[in-house]
Design a protein around this motif. Structure first.
Motif, PDB file in Angstrom:
ATOM      1  N   UNK A  62      21.616-125.724 -36.238  1.00 26.35           N
ATOM      2  CA  UNK A  62      20.253-125.644 -36.742  1.00 26.35           C
ATOM      3  C   UNK A  62      19.900-126.977 -37.398  1.00 26.35           C
ATOM      4  N   UNK A  63      18.609-127.262 -37.512  1.00 29.53           N
ATOM      5  CA  UNK A  63      18.193-128.506 -38.157  1.00 29.53           C
ATOM      6  C   UNK A  63      18.200-128.370 -39.681  1.00 29.53           C
ATOM      7  N   UNK A  64      18.441-129.478 -40.340  1.00 31.76           N
ATOM      8  CA  UNK A  64      18.407-129.533 -41.799  1.00 31.76           C
ATOM      9  C   UNK A  64      17.819-130.888 -42.199  1.00 31.76           C
ATOM     10  N   UNK A  65      16.955-130.864 -43.211  1.00 33.31           N
ATOM     11  CA  UNK A  65      16.362-132.088 -43.760  1.00 33.31           C
ATOM     12  C   UNK A  65      16.785-132.174 -45.219  1.00 33.31           C
ATOM     13  N   UNK A  66      17.478-133.240 -45.580  1.00 27.40           N
ATOM     14  CA  UNK A  66      17.919-133.343 -46.970  1.00 27.40           C
ATOM     15  C   UNK A  66      16.774-133.832 -47.860  1.00 27.40           C
ATOM     16  N   UNK A  67      17.038-133.924 -49.142  1.00 31.12           N
ATOM     17  CA  UNK A  67      16.000-134.303 -50.115  1.00 31.12           C
ATOM     18  C   UNK A  67      15.466-135.721 -49.890  1.00 31.12           C
ATOM     19  N   UNK A  94       7.576-127.993 -41.414  1.00 30.50           N
ATOM     20  CA  UNK A  94       7.413-127.211 -42.645  1.00 30.50           C
ATOM     21  C   UNK A  94       8.440-126.086 -42.732  1.00 30.50           C
ATOM     22  N   UNK A  95       8.723-125.432 -41.609  1.00 29.48           N
ATOM     23  CA  UNK A  95       9.705-124.346 -41.597  1.00 29.48           C
ATOM     24  C   UNK A  95      11.117-124.875 -41.867  1.00 29.48           C
ATOM     25  N   UNK A  96      11.488-125.946 -41.180  1.00 30.36           N
ATOM     26  CA  UNK A  96      12.824-126.524 -41.365  1.00 30.36           C
ATOM     27  C   UNK A  96      12.959-127.040 -42.795  1.00 30.36           C
ATOM     28  N   UNK A  97      11.916-127.655 -43.314  1.00 32.95           N
ATOM     29  CA  UNK A  97      11.947-128.151 -44.686  1.00 32.95           C
ATOM     30  C   UNK A  97      12.112-126.988 -45.672  1.00 32.95           C
ATOM     31  N   UNK A  98      11.380-125.899 -45.454  1.00 35.10           N
ATOM     32  CA  UNK A  98      11.492-124.729 -46.337  1.00 35.10           C
ATOM     33  C   UNK A  98      12.917-124.161 -46.309  1.00 35.10           C
ATOM     34  N   UNK A  99      13.469-123.998 -45.117  1.00 33.29           N
ATOM     35  CA  UNK A  99      14.834-123.479 -44.993  1.00 33.29           C
ATOM     36  C   UNK A  99      15.847-124.424 -45.635  1.00 33.29           C
ATOM     37  N   UNK A 100      15.629-125.718 -45.463  1.00 31.87           N
ATOM     38  CA  UNK A 100      16.529-126.720 -46.038  1.00 31.87           C
ATOM     39  C   UNK A 100      16.476-126.698 -47.562  1.00 31.87           C
ATOM     40  N   UNK A 101      15.263-126.570 -48.124  1.00 28.39           N
ATOM     41  CA  UNK A 101      15.127-126.505 -49.586  1.00 28.39           C
ATOM     42  C   UNK A 101      15.817-125.261 -50.130  1.00 28.39           C
ATOM     43  N   UNK A 102      15.705-124.148 -49.406  1.00 25.35           N
ATOM     44  CA  UNK A 102      16.385-122.918 -49.843  1.00 25.35           C
ATOM     45  C   UNK A 102      17.889-123.138 -49.901  1.00 25.35           C
ATOM     46  N   UNK A 103      18.436-123.749 -48.856  1.00 22.89           N
ATOM     47  CA  UNK A 103      19.878-124.024 -48.828  1.00 22.89           C
ATOM     48  C   UNK A 103      20.275-124.917 -50.000  1.00 22.89           C
ATOM     49  N   UNK A 104      19.541-125.991 -50.182  1.00 19.58           N
ATOM     50  CA  UNK A 104      19.911-126.948 -51.224  1.00 19.58           C
ATOM     51  C   UNK A 104      19.671-126.389 -52.622  1.00 19.58           C
ATOM     52  N   UNK A 105      18.568-125.674 -52.832  1.00 17.00           N
ATOM     53  CA  UNK A 105      18.293-125.100 -54.152  1.00 17.00           C
ATOM     54  C   UNK A 105      19.297-124.010 -54.516  1.00 17.00           C
ATOM     55  N   UNK A 106      19.800-123.318 -53.504  1.00 18.21           N
ATOM     56  CA  UNK A 106      20.806-122.275 -53.738  1.00 18.21           C
ATOM     57  C   UNK A 106      22.217-122.852 -53.739  1.00 18.21           C
ATOM     58  N   UNK A 107      22.292-124.171 -53.550  1.00 15.48           N
ATOM     59  CA  UNK A 107      23.582-124.877 -53.499  1.00 15.48           C
ATOM     60  C   UNK A 107      24.515-124.303 -52.432  1.00 15.48           C
ATOM     61  N   UNK A 108      23.904-123.912 -51.313  1.00 16.84           N
ATOM     62  CA  UNK A 108      24.670-123.413 -50.177  1.00 16.84           C
ATOM     63  C   UNK A 108      25.278-124.610 -49.464  1.00 16.84           C
ATOM     64  N   UNK A 109      26.574-124.589 -49.313  1.00 19.04           N
ATOM     65  CA  UNK A 109      27.257-125.679 -48.617  1.00 19.04           C
ATOM     66  C   UNK A 109      26.953-125.586 -47.120  1.00 19.04           C
ATOM     67  N   UNK A 110      26.852-126.731 -46.500  1.00 17.32           N
ATOM     68  CA  UNK A 110      26.630-126.765 -45.057  1.00 17.32           C
ATOM     69  C   UNK A 110      27.458-127.885 -44.464  1.00 17.32           C
ATOM     70  N   UNK A 111      27.814-127.680 -43.196  1.00 17.00           N
ATOM     71  CA  UNK A 111      28.634-128.669 -42.499  1.00 17.00           C
ATOM     72  C   UNK A 111      27.765-129.453 -41.530  1.00 17.00           C
ATOM     73  N   UNK A 112      27.703-130.737 -41.752  1.00 22.35           N
ATOM     74  CA  UNK A 112      26.908-131.612 -40.889  1.00 22.35           C
ATOM     75  C   UNK A 112      27.684-131.863 -39.590  1.00 22.35           C
ATOM     76  N   UNK A 113      27.030-131.646 -38.483  1.00 23.36           N
ATOM     77  CA  UNK A 113      27.603-131.911 -37.174  1.00 23.36           C
ATOM     78  C   UNK A 113      27.129-133.263 -36.646  1.00 23.36           C
TER      79      UNK A 113
END
Length: 189
Positions: free
Chosen positions: A115-120, A169-188
């Protein structure tokens, strides 16, 4: 970021489907690892009827004449999506899993388990989709190496899709949720 129209044209989606048809996460049918659990998961707490895929803007056009998929529309009062999705959200459900019309399966099925992720800092990455599901994907759990061509083409497709304001906007929203919840993710990539 370049803006393109909110809903993608059917021809654009067909081209994306064509690109993703040529690649696969692994050199074999990964559904054999898990008995196609992402398509067929069913138990008393989570019915297969609950397995729906959210479509990207305009992707619903691909399913207009399909007898294998059921398309539903939700407005923003019913679902948590970015406010920019004023027209609401379409979902699709396979009516005979795992025997779907593979030639029109959704983009999110085609790019899974990535899935896509956009960091801060607005950097775009592909990450493993480690969202909470009622099942486990062996590709993720066992960290099975993915085909490099699949990773590269998936990266290019999502990079293109992010030019669409709604997708961004959707990818950014999902990414902010992950980062705000401090959910770890593995970058491929």
């Amino acid at each position: 970021m370049t803006k393109i129209s909110p809903a993608m044209e059917k021809e654009t989606i067909e081209k994306i489907y064509g690109i993703l048809n040529r690649v696969s996460p692994v050199d074999y049918d990964c559904g054999k690892l898990c008995n196609e659990t992402c398509c067929t998961y069913d138990d008393e707490d989570y019915s297969n009827d609950d397995l729906i895929i959210y479509l990207l803007p305009g992707e619903e056009k691909m399913f207009e004449s399909s007898k294998s998929f059921e398309v539903k529309h939700f407005d923003l009062k019913e679902i948590n999506y970015p406010h920019s999705w004023k027209e609401g959200v379409y979902t699709v459900k396979c009516l005979n899993p795992p025997k779907c019309e593979r030639e029109i399966r959704p983009i999110q099925c085609r790019t899974f388990p990535l899935i896509p992720h956009i960091d801060r800092n607005n950097h775009f990455y592909l990450i493993f989709d480690e969202s909470e599901y009622p099942y486990e994907c062996p590709l993720i759990k066992e960290n099975i190496p993915l085909n490099e061509e699949f990773i590269n083409e998936t990266y290019k497709v999502w990079r293109f899709l992010l030019k669409n304001r709604l997708v961004y906007d959707l990818v950014d929203m999902d990414s902010r949720k992950r980062e705000n919840s401090k959910i770890k993710y593995r970058i491929i990539r």
